[in-house]
Design a protein around this motif. Structure first.
Motif, PDB file in Angstrom:
ATOM      1  N   VAL A  38       2.824  -6.467   5.442  1.00 17.49           N
ATOM      2  CA  VAL A  38       2.811  -5.181   4.754  1.00 17.49           C
ATOM      3  C   VAL A  38       2.906  -4.026   5.736  1.00 17.49           C
ATOM      4  N   GLU A  59       1.856   2.296   9.438  1.00 21.63           N
ATOM      5  CA  GLU A  59       3.097   2.331   8.654  1.00 21.63           C
ATOM      6  C   GLU A  59       4.027   3.296   9.383  1.00 21.63           C
ATOM      7  N   THR A  61       7.581   4.980   9.517  1.00 24.72           N
ATOM      8  CA  THR A  61       8.671   5.221   8.577  1.00 24.72           C
ATOM      9  C   THR A  61       9.429   6.482   8.960  1.00 24.72           C
ATOM     10  N   ARG A  67       6.292  11.574  -3.014  1.00 26.77           N
ATOM     11  CA  ARG A  67       6.415  10.430  -3.920  1.00 26.77           C
ATOM     12  C   ARG A  67       6.128   9.123  -3.194  1.00 26.77           C
ATOM     13  N   PHE A  68       6.589   9.000  -1.942  1.00 27.97           N
ATOM     14  CA  PHE A  68       6.325   7.824  -1.117  1.00 27.97           C
ATOM     15  C   PHE A  68       4.821   7.661  -0.893  1.00 27.97           C
ATOM     16  N   GLU A  71       3.216   6.640  -4.485  1.00 25.97           N
ATOM     17  CA  GLU A  71       3.654   5.386  -5.103  1.00 25.97           C
ATOM     18  C   GLU A  71       3.555   4.182  -4.168  1.00 25.97           C
ATOM     19  N   ARG A  72       3.572   4.412  -2.848  1.00 26.42           N
ATOM     20  CA  ARG A  72       3.491   3.277  -1.931  1.00 26.42           C
ATOM     21  C   ARG A  72       2.227   3.273  -1.091  1.00 26.42           C
ATOM     22  N   LEU A  73       1.935   4.409  -0.431  1.00 30.81           N
ATOM     23  CA  LEU A  73       0.826   4.407   0.528  1.00 30.81           C
ATOM     24  C   LEU A  73      -0.533   4.383  -0.156  1.00 30.81           C
ATOM     25  N   PRO A  75      -1.504   3.082  -3.118  1.00 36.76           N
ATOM     26  CA  PRO A  75      -1.881   1.719  -3.525  1.00 36.76           C
ATOM     27  C   PRO A  75      -2.206   0.814  -2.336  1.00 36.76           C
ATOM     28  N   GLN A  76      -1.497   0.982  -1.219  1.00 37.38           N
ATOM     29  CA  GLN A  76      -1.777   0.178  -0.027  1.00 37.38           C
ATOM     30  C   GLN A  76      -3.185   0.436   0.491  1.00 37.38           C
ATOM     31  N   ASP A 194      11.526  13.364  -5.585  1.00 37.04           N
ATOM     32  CA  ASP A 194      10.931  12.665  -4.451  1.00 37.04           C
ATOM     33  C   ASP A 194       9.779  13.468  -3.855  1.00 37.04           C
TER      34      ASP A 194
END
Length: 381
Positions: A38, A59, A61, A67-68, A71-73, A75-76, A194
């Motif tokens: 992950v 991470e 990137t 939005r990133f 929606e991604r970080l 929840p991680q 975004d």
């Protein structure tokens, strides 16, 4: 051309070097074997001579949009806290916007970008780092993060429509009213989604965060860019000049007059609604059908290099006059345009822009336009 894996490895290396430099020689930053599929790296951070250490799951990137983050970080990091209370998620990127940084802080996610924006807080061992870097994306970061930005006159049209006219909106309606190409409108709407500046259900725009949208547009704007304006002095003062403007020729050439082509923005436009301070420089947009030298002569303005109390700006696009209002024979830009220009201006103008934004939030009915013919009619050049 570098592959994504090589670019990611290079970004990670630069980020680790930057973190080591911030912590100083008394701290050790060691990259440990990473068995996670992950995260991109596992860093161990400890002070020399101290057995206590913290783990940073990294991470890396090329772009961090709001939005990133959501929606991604988020929840991680929620999952990470359930299984490991002693590790911190660290995001490393070339550049991170102020909106994304705010969301990262709110959700307890550490961040580091290569321009110097850093926010790291670890309780044990105690590490608190907060530095501020670039507020605008470097060109290299812009290419990575988005093909379409909020810079330029075309973006200004879409921002004004989204701010001034309440949703719902469709891309086809925005395309028709702004006369921008539909592919461009679609790309910019993707960028705004975004950045969490708009929300869509299917193809319908259902919500617009117009406050942050205007701020984001201002960050991409320089009101007084080199070569875009001339400074002048009004011998009898700005108040007398405002009384002169309605006396300009009303003769129409091709349906356009001098009075129609002059519009007040900046401090004096903001002061119609809020009073942060009195006076200031009078900023006037000058439409392209007006000759600036002839206009200055007609108004009795004296050209000056320093100490100007009047600034004559080349109008970048006719849309800056969209929703403008005449008061005592003088045209004033709409509040949303005044906010953008104030926030992008010098001196006390940003403070006036923030005060005007606060007014607009409190009294939206006093400035937001209904979806009537005046606003849905395609713009005239």
């Amino acid at each position: 051309m570098e592959s994504p894996l090589i670019r990611e490895a290079h970004l990670l290396e630069q980020g680790i070097q930057a973190l080591s430099g911030l912590l100083g020689p008394e701290w050790q930053v060691t990259q440990r074997p990473n068995n996670s599929k992950v995260f991109d790296a596992l860093l161990e951070v400890r002070a020399e001579g101290d057995s206590t250490f913290t783990q940073l799951l990294v991470e890396a990137t090329q772009a961090v949009s709001p939005r990133f983050v959501m929606e991604r970080l988020v929840p991680q990091v929620q999952l990470l806290r359930e299984v490991n209370h002693y590790s911190t998620l660290l995001v490393i990127a070339p550049w991170i916007s102020s909106q994304a940084r705010d969301l990262l802080r709110q959700n307890g996610i550490a961040y580091l970008d290569l321009t110097g924006n850093v926010g790291i807080r670890v309780s044990r061992p105690a590490i608190i780092i907060h530095t501020v870097g670039a507020e605008k994306a470097p060109r290299s970061a812009r290419r990575e993060s988005s093909r379409t930005t909020l810079a330029g006159p075309k973006a200004g049209r879409l921002v004004r429509l989204l701010a001034d006219v309440p949703p719902p909106h469709r891309a086809t309606d925005l395309h028709r009213t702004s006369t921008l190409s539909l592919p461009y409108v679609s790309r910019l709407l993707d960028t705004l989604e975004d950045q969490l500046l708009i929300h869509r259900k299917g193809r319908l725009i259902t919500d617009v965060d117009w406050v942050q949208l205007l701020r984001a547009r201002a960050q991409e704007t320089n009101l007084l860019s080199p070569g875009s304006y001339r400074g002048a002095l009004a011998p009898n003062g700005v108040s007398a000049l405002l009384q002169q403007i309605p006396q300009l020729s009303t003769e129409h050439v091709g349906g356009l007059s001098a009075i129609d082509g002059l519009s007040v923005t900046g401090s004096y436009a903001a002061q119609r609604f809020v009073q942060v301070a009195v006076g200031g420089q009078l900023v006037l947009y000058v439409a392209p059908w007006l000759d600036v030298d002839d206009l200055a002569d007609d108004l009795g303005l004296l050209p000056v290099a320093d100490g100007a109390d009047v600034l004559l700006l080349n109008e970048p696009d006719s849309f800056v006059r969209r929703g403008a209002e005449f008061v005592d024979g003088v045209q004033y830009v709409a509040p949303s345009q005044a906010v953008i220009d104030c926030l992008a201006g010098p001196g006390r103008m940003p403070a006036e822009g923030e005060a005007l934004l606060e007014f607009m939030e409190r009294w939206p009915e006093k400035w937001r336009a209904p979806k009537n013919d005046a606003w849905t009619r395609p713009v005239q050049h």
